[in-house]
Design a protein around this motif. Sequence first.
Motif, short mmCIF file in Angstrom:
data_model
loop_
_atom_site.label_atom_id
_atom_site.label_comp_id
_atom_site.label_asym_id
_atom_site.label_seq_id
_atom_site.Cartn_x
_atom_site.Cartn_y
_atom_site.Cartn_z
N UNK A 468 0.87 -1.18 0.00
CA UNK A 468 0.00 0.00 0.00
C UNK A 468 0.91 1.23 0.00
N UNK A 469 0.86 1.98 -1.09
CA UNK A 469 1.72 3.17 -1.19
C UNK A 469 1.23 4.25 -0.23
N UNK A 470 2.06 5.26 -0.01
CA UNK A 470 1.66 6.35 0.90
C UNK A 470 0.47 7.12 0.35
N UNK A 471 0.21 6.95 -0.96
CA UNK A 471 -0.98 7.57 -1.56
C UNK A 471 -2.22 6.72 -1.42
N UNK A 472 -2.07 5.53 -0.75
CA UNK A 472 -3.23 4.67 -0.50
C UNK A 472 -3.54 3.66 -1.59
N UNK A 473 -2.66 3.54 -2.59
CA UNK A 473 -2.91 2.60 -3.68
C UNK A 473 -2.44 1.20 -3.29
N UNK A 474 -3.34 0.20 -3.40
CA UNK A 474 -2.97 -1.20 -3.11
C UNK A 474 -2.42 -1.84 -4.38
N UNK A 475 -1.27 -2.50 -4.24
CA UNK A 475 -0.61 -3.13 -5.39
C UNK A 475 -0.21 -4.55 -5.02
N UNK A 476 -0.57 -5.51 -5.86
CA UNK A 476 -0.12 -6.89 -5.68
C UNK A 476 1.16 -7.06 -6.51
N UNK A 477 2.29 -7.35 -5.87
CA UNK A 477 3.57 -7.32 -6.59
C UNK A 477 3.81 -8.50 -7.54
N UNK A 478 3.14 -9.65 -7.30
CA UNK A 478 3.50 -10.90 -8.01
C UNK A 478 3.41 -10.77 -9.53
N UNK A 479 2.33 -10.18 -10.04
CA UNK A 479 2.15 -10.07 -11.48
C UNK A 479 3.22 -9.22 -12.15
N UNK A 480 3.53 -8.09 -11.51
CA UNK A 480 4.58 -7.20 -12.04
C UNK A 480 5.93 -7.92 -12.07
N UNK A 481 6.25 -8.60 -10.96
CA UNK A 481 7.54 -9.30 -10.86
C UNK A 481 7.66 -10.38 -11.93
N UNK A 482 6.58 -11.10 -12.14
CA UNK A 482 6.59 -12.18 -13.15
C UNK A 482 6.85 -11.61 -14.55
N UNK A 483 6.23 -10.47 -14.84
CA UNK A 483 6.40 -9.89 -16.18
C UNK A 483 7.82 -9.35 -16.38
N UNK A 484 8.41 -8.77 -15.36
CA UNK A 484 9.81 -8.29 -15.47
C UNK A 484 10.73 -9.49 -15.68
N UNK A 485 10.47 -10.57 -14.95
CA UNK A 485 11.31 -11.77 -15.04
C UNK A 485 11.20 -12.46 -16.40
N UNK A 486 10.20 -12.10 -17.18
CA UNK A 486 10.05 -12.73 -18.50
C UNK A 486 11.21 -12.36 -19.43
N UNK A 487 11.93 -11.27 -19.12
CA UNK A 487 13.08 -10.88 -19.94
C UNK A 487 14.22 -11.87 -19.71
N UNK A 488 14.85 -12.38 -20.77
CA UNK A 488 15.87 -13.43 -20.61
C UNK A 488 17.08 -13.04 -19.75
N UNK A 489 17.36 -11.74 -19.64
CA UNK A 489 18.52 -11.32 -18.84
C UNK A 489 18.20 -11.19 -17.35
N UNK A 490 16.91 -11.17 -17.02
CA UNK A 490 16.50 -10.96 -15.62
C UNK A 490 16.34 -12.30 -14.91
#
Length: 599
Positions: A468-490
């Motif tokens: 939960x950011x200081x602006x009150x936005x709730x974010x689930x990190x798993x989906x973002x992390x998975x998409x970044x990891x899709x890059x072969x160098x990551x």
Amino acid sequence: MAAPPQVGGLADAVFDYAEDDPQRVALGRKDAGGQWRDVTSEAFRDEVLALAKGLIAHGIRFGDRVALISRTRYEWTLFDFAIWSVGAQSVPVYPTSSAEQVHWMLHDAEVVAVMVEHEDHAMTVGSVIDRLPHLKRLWQLDAGAVDELVGAGGTVDDEVVHRHRRAVTPESVATVIYTSGTTGRPKGCVITHASFMFESDTMVARWEPVFHSKPGDEAATLLFLPLAHVFGRMVEIAAVRGRVKLGHQPELSANALMPDLVTFRPTFILAVPYIFEKVFNGARRKAEAEGRAGPFDKAVDIAVKYAEALEQKAFGLGPGPSAGLRMQHQFFDKVVYKKVRDAMGGRVRHAMSGGSGMNRRLGLFFAGAGVTVFEGYGLTESTAAATANPPERTRYGTVGLPIPGTSVHIADDGEVWVHGPNVFSGYLNNPVATRTALEDGWLATGDLGSLDEDGYLTITGRKKELLVTSGGKSVSPAGLEERVRAHPLVAQCIVVGNDRPYIAALVTVDQESVDHWLTMQGRTPLAPADLVRDPDLEMEVRRAVVAANTAVSQAESIRTFRILAHPFTEEHGLLTPSLKLKRRAIETAYAVEVDALYH
């Protein structure tokens, strides 16, 4: 659906198998020279019986708990079934556990004996033994433990073991499996013989047709998942109960695993997404080194389109692949897809994936390349799979439908709840945690998810991991992390931003892929300290972040990131043994780097 068992326990399958088909090959076992040797069902039964007699001779009694600390190897399966043959309970412990973790689990479970793999494990137990009043025996595999026990059991009559075995009922406790402990102390999940029999029999009954490379061949699988993890344990039990030839491989690393896949030649495998990512990235690097990156990427595109067309057809939403697409697919099958299959031994046509989320495009690629990966979802508390994609209607990017006999419900707050005979009995010595997890037989998983119109489950994150950011936005990190990891160098990505003004990320790179990438650019490999400041690498990672951000709103997007010199490892306490990120530990270890993202 497999009917819940009425009588008996897990060890009965070993004795029934030998009685019904004594000369059938039940397991493959590597000899001292590294060659695979066949073990018949009769030979395995005799080994289990001899070891069980040794356990009795060493004072192991009905209901006692025996810990197993080892990598995935033949002897673990031998010990498991011998322990169950005498009505005792096994307590698996990850071989990478610290002395304090070992002490906690052995003390909490009141373990009376321990089987360890080698001297390091023996020393770990030895360092805390004075605080383990119940522990009476310690056996070391690499110091002749099996021979020692078999010798001791020579005077025990077979019937003594059979009396113990016949006293086991489905409601008897089979094992206490401790959770990985991403947060706090590991909790001991009490799992009965009935739960494991239901789970393994249901998986075999529903998915057995896909265990084979082609109709009529003998099913075989190479187990390389940790046996201390519920997924690996389910595979072990299902292989024996489903009469699938089982081999063991102790290393989850791609370098050690790939040669054994080629020599053992399984017909199907059960793995975590990491393995499929390694196979794919390895194939792409090889193509690039041969100057064939363009054709390889084209082949990937065709495989994805082909699998997507078949997926649409399965759901009644399209006619299937066009004639042109089929021709292109046929061409690439010979020049690209066959090589991918050969890397997995050549006979694998189906696989199951669990443990964490798999990228939809990766799943489509493998399906198009001739290896359909059925993604599933489960927990230790649900005795492995609670959902899985059905063979005839796989929806890539989801974890499928509830397995036959189980139900899934999404609570008002988005939490996934599971009900069925595979749900555990509760946490050992922890009634408060048990009451929190179980309500009227429903298991509150702690995972967030959604069901689509056809009942397929998609996991969107963990309740405890919501930022939960200081602006009150709730974010689930798993989906973002998975998409970044899709890059072969990551290699890894952890998203941060709790009580911060925006979302940011720490990223580690895959050293093998980066070295190859630098070579292809005509550059020499860089030291980790220089690598993190390399502008070209930063540009590549930025591409991965930008691609990930296209799937979320601006408030949820990664605004900035930092490349780290070294990966998160289990040795440094930053990963669980099943390779999940320990978020709190990482944020503590990299507090300076995280702070720098906001200044």
